[in-house]
Design a protein around this motif. Structure first.
Motif, PDB file in Angstrom:
ATOM      1  N   THR A  12       1.006  -1.246  -0.132  1.00  0.00           N
ATOM      2  CA  THR A  12       0.038   0.104   0.129  1.00  0.00           C
ATOM      3  C   THR A  12       0.893   1.281  -0.061  1.00  0.00           C
ATOM      4  OG1 THR A  12      -1.433  -1.360   1.582  1.00  0.00           O
ATOM      5  CG2 THR A  12      -1.885   1.006   1.290  1.00  0.00           C
ATOM      6  N   GLU A  70       2.338   1.906  -3.261  1.00  0.00           N
ATOM      7  CA  GLU A  70       1.506   2.803  -4.112  1.00  0.00           C
ATOM      8  C   GLU A  70       1.105   4.179  -4.127  1.00  0.00           C
ATOM      9  OE1 GLU A  70      -2.257   0.731  -4.351  1.00  0.00           O
ATOM     10  OE2 GLU A  70      -1.386  -1.107  -4.451  1.00  0.00           O
ATOM     11  N   ARG A  71       1.262   4.326  -2.783  1.00  0.00           N
ATOM     12  CA  ARG A  71       0.977   5.818  -2.230  1.00  0.00           C
ATOM     13  C   ARG A  71       2.248   6.739  -1.941  1.00  0.00           C
ATOM     14  NH1 ARG A  71      -3.009   7.947  -2.377  1.00  0.00           N
ATOM     15  NH2 ARG A  71      -2.931   9.088  -0.094  1.00  0.00           N
TER      16      ARG A  71
END
Lengths: 216, 216
Positions: B88, B91-92
Motif C-alpha cells: 500500500t 502505491e501511495r
C-alpha cells in the motif's frame, strides 16, 4: 541584650517540615522510596513519628513535595542559564552550527551531580504510581506543569538563536525529555556518573534540535 | 496400540522451562517482580523450588528470558505488519499526508492488550537493574539489540513510503521509542487500557516522523 523573638507557630511548622524533607532526601537515597521507613526519616530529623504525620499524610506525599521543590529548582536553574546564554546566541543567530549548539546544550542541560540518584527515585515513584494511581493523584498534572514551564525557556533560547520548532513546542519538549531520560537511564544502568554520558547527550540533542527546528 | 516415545531429556527440560516461564508471567503480573516468590512461581507451574533453580539462576534471570521472548515476539509482529503495509505504501509513495500516516502508524504500533502490564514490569526490572547493575548484566545490550532489529523494519517501511530519516536511524528509533514509552506511561498512570491513548500516539508519531524524515 535583646532576645530574638520566638519563631511564630507557622515559621516553626515550616522549619519542622524543611528538616523532615531534608532528612527524607538522605533516607530515600540510602533505602529507596519503598524501603525508607517513616521512623527512620523522623529520627534522622530529630522528631517523632507523630510529628511526621502531623506534617505529611504519607511518605509518598512528602516525596511529591520534594519532587516539586526539586523541579522548581531545575526550572529556575534552566531559566538562569537561559538568561546567561541568550546574549551570545543573539550575536551568533543564524550562524550556530550543530557542534557549537552541542556545546551550548551541554552547558544548558548538564544535570547536577545527584541527577542519577533523583532519576532512580523518580523511577521508583513512577512505578508505585503506576501500580496504585491513587498514591500520586497529582503526578501527571505535576509533570505537565513542569514541561510547560520549561517549554517557555527552551522557546526563548531558540528564538535568541533565530530558530523555531516545526512541531508544537509542548510535543517537542516531550521528545527532547525522552532523549534526556534515556541518557540518565543509561548512566544509571551503567552505575556511572552522568557527566560522561552528557557530552554525547549534547551532540544528540543538538542533532535533534536542528531536525525539529527551522530558521525564523 | 503404540506408545508415544518418551520425550528426550532436552525436550522435557525445555517443557519444564516453558511451564515455569508461563507461570511466572501470571505471578509477576499479580505480585510484581520484587513481590513474586520463587515458591509461588514453581507451585503455579506444578514444580518444586529445586526444579526452578535447576533451570534458572534467579527470578531476575527468568524475567530477562521472558523479556527476550516478548521482545522477539514484538519484533516479529512488527516485521509481519510491515510486510502487510509495504505494498500500500509503495502505491501511495509521495502522497501520504500526516493524517494518513497516523492511520498506518496506529495499525503498525498498536500494542497488545497486556502492553501496560509489561510496561510496568519493565519499569520495575529497570529500577532493580539501576539499583544493582549486576542483576541485569545483559539488559543494556539486550535493549540495543532490540532497537537495532526494529530499526531495519522501520527504515524499510519508510523507504516504501518514499521517505528517509534526516538523522541516523538508530538515534531516530530512540527518539520514537521515547514518545511511545511516554504514551504507555501515561496510560499506566491513568490506570487505563492503552488503546485509547494510542490514537493520539499515532498523530504524535506521524507528526514527529514527518519532521525527522525527508522525501527520497
Amino acid at each position: 541584650m535583646t532576645l530574638a523573638p520566638d519563631p511564630t507557630p507557622s515559621a516553626r511548622r515550616q522549619e519542622t517540615r524543611t528538616r523532615l524533607m531534608d532528612a527524607a532526601v538522605e533516607v530515600f537515597a540510602e533505602d529507596g522510596l519503598q524501603g525508607a521507613a517513616v521512623e527512620t526519616i523522623s529520627a534522622r530529623a530529630g522528631f517523632t513519628r507523630g510529628a511526621f504525620y502531623s506534617n505529611f499524610e504519607s511518605k509518598e506525599q512528602l516525596f511529591l513535595e520534594l519532587l516539586t521543590r526539586e523541579f522548581e529548582r531545575r526550572a529556575a536553574d534552566l531559566d538562569e542559564k537561559a538568561r546567561m546564554l541568550e546574549p551570545t546566541l543573539r550575536e551568533r543567530a543564524g550562524c550556530v552550527d550543530p557542534a557549537e549548539a552541542a556545546d551550548y546544550i551541554v552547558q544548558f542541560f548538564t544535570p547536577s551531580q545527584d541527577a542519577t540518584a533523583w532519576f532512580v527515585l523518580e523511577a521508583e515513584f513512577l512505578l508505585l504510581a503506576m501500580r496504585d494511581p491513587s498514591l500520586a493523584p497529582g503526578h501527571h498534572d505535576f509533570m505537565d506543569n513542569f514541561y510547560a514551564s520549561i517549554s517557555g525557556v527552551v522557546e526563548r533560547v531558540l528564538q535568541a538563536a533565530g530558530r523555531r520548532f516545526v512541531i508544537p513546542v509542548e510535543r517537542a519538549i516531550l521528545v527532547l525529555s525522552g532523549v534526556y531520560e534515556h541518557a540518565l537511564r543509561t548512566a544509571a544502568l551503567a552505575g556511572t556518573d552522568p557527566s560522561g554520558a552528557f557530552t554525547e547527550l549534547g551532540d544528540r540533542l543538538a542533532e535533534l534540535l536542528f531536525a525539529l527546528t527551522e530558521e525564523e
